[in-house]
Design an enzyme around this catalytic site. Structure first.
Site, PDB file in Angstrom:
ATOM      1  NE  ARG A 190      -3.843  -1.766  -0.373  1.00 61.75           N
ATOM      2  CZ  ARG A 190      -4.617  -2.318  -1.533  1.00 61.75           C
ATOM      3  NH1 ARG A 190      -4.216  -1.605  -2.237  1.00 61.75           N
ATOM      4  NH2 ARG A 190      -5.775  -2.796  -1.561  1.00 61.75           N
TER       5      ARG A 190
ATOM      6  CB  SER B 182      19.534  12.730  -2.276  1.00 59.30           C
ATOM      7  OG  SER B 182      20.042  11.642  -2.098  1.00 59.30           O
TER       8      SER B 182
ATOM      9  CD  GLU C 295      -2.953   0.853  -4.035  1.00 59.08           C
ATOM     10  OE1 GLU C 295      -3.734   0.651  -5.194  1.00 59.08           O
ATOM     11  OE2 GLU C 295      -2.838   0.665  -2.893  1.00 59.08           O
TER      12      GLU C 295
END
Length: 150
Positions: free
Chosen positions: A78, A104, A81
């Site tokens: 998740r 970075s 996602e």
């Protein structure tokens, strides 16, 4: 497991070490190198950790990779996602605010926490704090190394 024996949270360990909670977790998971000054503090906060483990954490770690199966773990999936879903917007805002470049992941801090939402629900807060690295125009005059063609 020294952390379990001590009964301490990552937040508590991090506070004793003077690092972020995510970095404390990385140290204990073998994904960040344990520095000598921090090793002493870690031994003080987790006294059951073996000297061999402390030595390995300083000399043999880190393994800065991951097992691809971790992406199947629901919490990790998740998060991945969310980054993927918001990625284009994140990039656009970084570029608008900082210029052409990237954040970075080496000069980087991550902190994980919680807050309470307006309906009283617990909410997760991830703070990514990475140094901005601008892309450069690759001017031949600025290249300090001779071309292999010369």
């Amino acid at each position: 497991d020294a952390k379990a024996k001590a009964g301490l949270s990552y937040d508590e360990i991090a506070s004793s070490l003077g690092v972020t909670n995510a970095y404390a977790a990385q140290i204990l998971l073998g994904q960040a190198k344990l520095m000598p000054g921090t090793a002493t503090k870690l031994h003080n906060v987790l006294p059951s950790i073996s000297k061999d483990d402390l030595q390995a954490m300083q000399n043999e770690f880190p393994m800065r990779s991951f097992d691809e199966n971790i992406l199947k773990e629901p919490n990790v999936y998740r998060t991945y996602e969310a980054i993927t879903h918001y990625g284009e917007a994140i990039k656009a805002i970084i570029n608008e605010q900082c210029g052409d470049g990237i954040m970075s992941a080496i000069d980087f801090y991550l902190d994980v926490g919680t807050t309470t939402g307006k309906h009283g629900e617990k909410r997760v807060v991830l703070t990514f704090n990475g140094k901005f690295l601008p892309f450069i125009e690759q001017s031949s005059q600025d290249n300090g190394v001779p071309s292999p063609k010369e």
